[in-house]
Design an enzyme around this catalytic site. Sequence first.
Site, PDB file in Angstrom:
ATOM      1  N   GLU A 103       7.143   3.497  -4.116  1.00 48.26           N
ATOM      2  CA  GLU A 103       7.103   2.548  -5.210  1.00 48.26           C
ATOM      3  C   GLU A 103       6.070   1.465  -4.908  1.00 48.26           C
ATOM      4  O   GLU A 103       5.751   1.226  -3.746  1.00 48.26           O
ATOM      5  CB  GLU A 103       8.479   1.927  -5.461  1.00 48.26           C
ATOM      6  CG  GLU A 103       9.083   1.188  -4.282  1.00 48.26           C
ATOM      7  CD  GLU A 103      10.399   0.536  -4.651  1.00 48.26           C
ATOM      8  OE1 GLU A 103      10.497  -0.055  -5.739  1.00 48.26           O
ATOM      9  OE2 GLU A 103      11.323   0.613  -3.831  1.00 48.26           O
ATOM     10  N   CYS A 129       4.006  20.783 -11.101  1.00 50.05           N
ATOM     11  CA  CYS A 129       2.761  21.087 -11.802  1.00 50.05           C
ATOM     12  C   CYS A 129       2.869  21.016 -13.319  1.00 50.05           C
ATOM     13  O   CYS A 129       1.879  21.215 -14.018  1.00 50.05           O
ATOM     14  CB  CYS A 129       2.269  22.471 -11.391  1.00 50.05           C
ATOM     15  SG  CYS A 129       1.793  22.549  -9.642  1.00 50.05           S
TER      16      CYS A 129
END
Length: 340
Positions: A103, A129
């Site tokens: 983060e 993906c």
Amino acid sequence: MTGNRTFRHHNTSLLSITGMEAPRVIQSQHIQEQLEPVLNRLHLPATLLERVAGVHERRWWDHTMAFDDAAVHVGAKAIAEAGIEPSEVGMLINSSVTRKHLEPSVAVKVHHGLGLPSSAMNFDIANACLGFVNAITLAATMIDAGQIRYAVVVDGEDSEDAQRATIDRLLRPGVTRADFNNEFATLTLGSGAAAAVLGPTSEHPGAHSVKGGITRAASQHYDVCVGDVSGMRTDTKLLLEGGMELVVDAWNEAKDEWNWSDMDRYVMHQVSNVHTSAILNAVSIDRAKVPLTYPHFGNVGPASLPLTLAGEADSLGSGDRVLCMGVGSGLNTAMTEIEW
């Protein structure tokens, strides 16, 4: 309705699609030369990446640009090509698998770099993906609902660190053929970036209409392809078998609402020759309608499909039907039709 039905969008178009190649070309021959001791010891072909995966080269970034800087660059180019101002953007989605830290999101740096307004929500979508295609679906839903006018989707990927770490591991004493096979997929990865801008069809009648599609999951295969910053561990046999079963099931289920048997172009997530051939054979797709980028870019994760679409954009004509489709670790599949 049970769960997530097939879906249609009613007022969303693709206004621009851009791609960016990383500048350093890394030949498969170079990687195989580094791995020569283990390839010889395990009696594996010296040209394994070309023969099995069909990947002849991939790209890495240089010291002048990181993957998230590249996402900013292609995002800015996509906004300019769409003919809108950054102040008009209501949502930014980053779909990169690559990240430097847990983060904050990659999206916040891209949001700042693009000079987007405080009113533009921004976040990452992480779905292996398929993230870029999932982001298009979410953005189109928000545009259809009238909550936002314009959305920017970006993706930047960097495979260098994972590939270097994998090469180092494979050169350790005691590596077996099974170990090598489990790590092989990491060697096919590549680096690159892509971005798209979506907006209301009602305000851009000449743009490329996002029609809709289907997504389906086979999460019992959650552990057949697992990646982290040091590489991917893949059961290639189960990944291929599970992925093909999932694609066929989704394709057949979509037939009630969609006719995708004769599209003008099939833009697929680029993995390898084996994976591509299996999908084409499984649902009887004409290979001549499938542009291939994995031989030169490798598998660029979520950026693979939009990079391929960006490369095809100039050769597509008004009214051409394009099916974007792929399989991602998890397993998940997504198919989305765009009318050019």
